[in-house]
Design a protein around this motif. Structure first.
Motif, PDB file in Angstrom:
ATOM      1  N   VAL A  37      37.566  38.169  47.866  1.00  0.00           N
ATOM      2  CA  VAL A  37      36.324  37.483  48.231  1.00  0.00           C
ATOM      3  C   VAL A  37      35.159  38.163  47.528  1.00  0.00           C
ATOM      4  O   VAL A  37      35.306  39.229  46.933  1.00  0.00           O
ATOM      5  CB  VAL A  37      36.064  37.495  49.761  1.00  0.00           C
ATOM      6  CG1 VAL A  37      37.061  36.619  50.493  1.00  0.00           C
ATOM      7  CG2 VAL A  37      36.081  38.915  50.290  1.00  0.00           C
TER       8      VAL A  37
ATOM      9  N   ALA B  53      31.052  39.434  48.222  1.00  0.00           N
ATOM     10  CA  ALA B  53      30.114  39.766  49.293  1.00  0.00           C
ATOM     11  C   ALA B  53      28.755  40.061  48.677  1.00  0.00           C
ATOM     12  O   ALA B  53      28.664  40.532  47.545  1.00  0.00           O
ATOM     13  CB  ALA B  53      30.608  40.964  50.089  1.00  0.00           C
TER      14      ALA B  53
ATOM     15  N   VAL C 188      30.605  43.516  53.857  1.00  0.00           N
ATOM     16  CA  VAL C 188      31.884  42.915  54.231  1.00  0.00           C
ATOM     17  C   VAL C 188      32.614  43.782  55.250  1.00  0.00           C
ATOM     18  O   VAL C 188      33.320  43.263  56.129  1.00  0.00           O
ATOM     19  CB  VAL C 188      32.752  42.666  52.969  1.00  0.00           C
ATOM     20  CG1 VAL C 188      33.253  43.980  52.384  1.00  0.00           C
ATOM     21  CG2 VAL C 188      33.902  41.734  53.277  1.00  0.00           C
TER      22      VAL C 188
ATOM     23  N   LEU D 250      38.633  35.934  56.377  1.00  0.00           N
ATOM     24  CA  LEU D 250      37.495  36.002  55.453  1.00  0.00           C
ATOM     25  C   LEU D 250      37.753  35.186  54.190  1.00  0.00           C
ATOM     26  O   LEU D 250      36.860  34.503  53.684  1.00  0.00           O
ATOM     27  CB  LEU D 250      37.209  37.462  55.088  1.00  0.00           C
ATOM     28  CG  LEU D 250      36.611  38.330  56.195  1.00  0.00           C
ATOM     29  CD1 LEU D 250      36.593  39.795  55.773  1.00  0.00           C
ATOM     30  CD2 LEU D 250      35.194  37.862  56.527  1.00  0.00           C
ATOM     31  N   VAL D 251      38.996  35.256  53.685  1.00  0.00           N
ATOM     32  CA  VAL D 251      39.317  34.564  52.432  1.00  0.00           C
ATOM     33  C   VAL D 251      39.381  33.056  52.634  1.00  0.00           C
ATOM     34  O   VAL D 251      38.832  32.283  51.835  1.00  0.00           O
ATOM     35  CB  VAL D 251      40.651  35.091  51.860  1.00  0.00           C
ATOM     36  CG1 VAL D 251      41.068  34.264  50.643  1.00  0.00           C
ATOM     37  CG2 VAL D 251      40.531  36.558  51.473  1.00  0.00           C
TER      38      VAL D 251
ATOM     39  N   ALA E  58      35.863  31.459  53.173  1.00  0.00           N
ATOM     40  CA  ALA E  58      34.801  31.738  52.203  1.00  0.00           C
ATOM     41  C   ALA E  58      34.349  30.445  51.532  1.00  0.00           C
ATOM     42  O   ALA E  58      35.087  29.459  51.465  1.00  0.00           O
ATOM     43  CB  ALA E  58      35.300  32.732  51.156  1.00  0.00           C
TER      44      ALA E  58
ATOM     45  N   ASN F 255      32.417  28.435  48.148  1.00  0.00           N
ATOM     46  CA  ASN F 255      32.179  28.572  46.709  1.00  0.00           C
ATOM     47  C   ASN F 255      31.102  27.646  46.191  1.00  0.00           C
ATOM     48  O   ASN F 255      31.081  27.282  45.020  1.00  0.00           O
ATOM     49  CB  ASN F 255      33.481  28.371  45.912  1.00  0.00           C
ATOM     50  CG  ASN F 255      34.188  27.083  46.292  1.00  0.00           C
ATOM     51  OD1 ASN F 255      33.555  26.089  46.616  1.00  0.00           O
ATOM     52  ND2 ASN F 255      35.508  27.111  46.276  1.00  0.00           N
TER      53      ASN F 255
ATOM     54  N   TYR G  17      35.109  35.106  41.893  1.00  0.00           N
ATOM     55  CA  TYR G  17      34.713  35.314  43.289  1.00  0.00           C
ATOM     56  C   TYR G  17      35.868  35.242  44.282  1.00  0.00           C
ATOM     57  O   TYR G  17      35.647  35.354  45.488  1.00  0.00           O
ATOM     58  CB  TYR G  17      33.644  34.316  43.710  1.00  0.00           C
ATOM     59  CG  TYR G  17      33.972  32.858  43.463  1.00  0.00           C
ATOM     60  CD1 TYR G  17      35.077  32.255  44.037  1.00  0.00           C
ATOM     61  CD2 TYR G  17      33.142  32.070  42.666  1.00  0.00           C
ATOM     62  CE1 TYR G  17      35.369  30.919  43.833  1.00  0.00           C
ATOM     63  CE2 TYR G  17      33.412  30.728  42.447  1.00  0.00           C
ATOM     64  CZ  TYR G  17      34.532  30.157  43.032  1.00  0.00           C
ATOM     65  OH  TYR G  17      34.826  28.826  42.808  1.00  0.00           O
TER      66      TYR G  17
ATOM     67  N   PHE H 169      32.257  33.318  48.596  1.00  0.00           N
ATOM     68  CA  PHE H 169      31.393  34.258  49.311  1.00  0.00           C
ATOM     69  C   PHE H 169      31.720  34.221  50.802  1.00  0.00           C
ATOM     70  O   PHE H 169      31.940  33.164  51.378  1.00  0.00           O
ATOM     71  CB  PHE H 169      29.918  33.907  49.094  1.00  0.00           C
ATOM     72  CG  PHE H 169      29.327  34.538  47.878  1.00  0.00           C
ATOM     73  CD1 PHE H 169      28.607  35.724  47.958  1.00  0.00           C
ATOM     74  CD2 PHE H 169      29.507  33.968  46.630  1.00  0.00           C
ATOM     75  CE1 PHE H 169      28.079  36.322  46.834  1.00  0.00           C
ATOM     76  CE2 PHE H 169      28.978  34.558  45.494  1.00  0.00           C
ATOM     77  CZ  PHE H 169      28.260  35.735  45.600  1.00  0.00           C
ATOM     78  N   ILE H 170      31.736  35.391  51.422  1.00  0.00           N
ATOM     79  CA  ILE H 170      32.106  35.477  52.831  1.00  0.00           C
ATOM     80  C   ILE H 170      31.131  34.671  53.690  1.00  0.00           C
ATOM     81  O   ILE H 170      29.940  34.610  53.417  1.00  0.00           O
ATOM     82  CB  ILE H 170      32.152  36.931  53.318  1.00  0.00           C
ATOM     83  CG1 ILE H 170      30.792  37.621  53.124  1.00  0.00           C
ATOM     84  CG2 ILE H 170      33.266  37.699  52.641  1.00  0.00           C
ATOM     85  CD1 ILE H 170      30.721  39.005  53.753  1.00  0.00           C
ATOM     86  N   ASP H 171      31.677  34.051  54.732  1.00  0.00           N
ATOM     87  CA  ASP H 171      30.879  33.292  55.694  1.00  0.00           C
ATOM     88  C   ASP H 171      31.282  33.761  57.082  1.00  0.00           C
ATOM     89  O   ASP H 171      32.263  33.271  57.659  1.00  0.00           O
ATOM     90  CB  ASP H 171      31.139  31.788  55.539  1.00  0.00           C
ATOM     91  CG  ASP H 171      30.163  30.952  56.359  1.00  0.00           C
ATOM     92  OD1 ASP H 171      29.786  31.392  57.463  1.00  0.00           O
ATOM     93  OD2 ASP H 171      29.775  29.861  55.902  1.00  0.00           O
TER      94      ASP H 171
END
Length: 216
Positions: A98, A100, A126, A149-150, A153, A155, A177, A181-183
């Motif tokens: 991921v 961050a 993260v 997390l993955v 995430a 994009n 990436y 990006f982590i959410d």
């Protein structure tokens, strides 16, 4: 850099045009010291050089920096120094996992504030999210937290693609990436997450290091 600025001042230079990769390199400005400094990417630098060589007029517009808040910040970018996949040791493993946030973070340093960059800034973000997920789901293993997390995430932001800084700048892909990006809010309830038993890691390492009795 300090020596170059010293020599430029001795030669009568009034400022520096700093050619660099397309990125938000705010930390570079510290190296300019008291010398006025403008950052441009290599394409613009080449145009300036060509204009100087040919002694032709070149119109340049320099605007003051401004702060964008909320909806005006359309999409994050992958820094030039961020790790890229695939894994050089194990190409069959999709890397990175991921992305961050953590480039040009305003951080407290020795009773002052300055911009810090790099994975040293992204890692605490993260890691903090992982700690929050563990607090929310005490029974989750590290593998499940990583999976959450993955798989959650993102994009894109505001309908715009994520860009990858470099030369040339391009639209980022999973080798830039990972999952995105982590959410954190989405990761709390991923819907689907995968666990991995510790023995699976051990089996893989035994095979990697040439154990003849390995099993995967």
């Amino acid at each position: 850099m300090p020596l170059a600025i010293k020599l430029l001042k001795e030669a009568g230079a009034k400022g520096i045009i700093f050619a660099t990769y397309a990125r938000d390199g705010l930390d570079i400005l510290e190296d300019c010291g008291s010398m006025p400094c403008v950052l441009v990417d290599f394409e613009v630098a080449q145009q300036i050089k060509q204009s100087a060589d040919e002694n032709t007029a070149l119109l340049v517009k320099v605007a003051a920096a401004r702060t964008s808040i909320g909806d005006e910040v359309f999409a994050p970018k992958i820094s030039t120094f961020s790790s890229r996949g695939p894994s050089p040791l194990w190409p069959d493993f999709l890397k990175p996992d991921v992305a961050a946030p953590g480039s040009n973070i305003l951080a407290a340093v020795e009773d002052s504030y300055k911009f810090f960059s790099g994975t040293s800034m992204a890692c605490p973000h993260v890691s903090g999210v992982a700690a929050l997920l563990k607090a929310f789901h005490p029974d989750w293993s590290p593998a499940i937290i990583k999976s959450a997390l993955v798989t959650t995430a993102i994009n894109d932001r505001s309908g715009l693609p994520i860009l990858a800084d470099g030369l040339p700048q391009k639209i980022a892909d999973p080798f830039d990436y990972g999952g995105g990006f982590i959410d954190p809010n989405r990761a709390i309830d991923p819907g689907l997450a995968y666990d991995v038993d510790l023995e699976h890691y051990n089996s893989f390492l035994e095979c990697f290091y040439g154990n003849s009795s390995c099993e995967i």
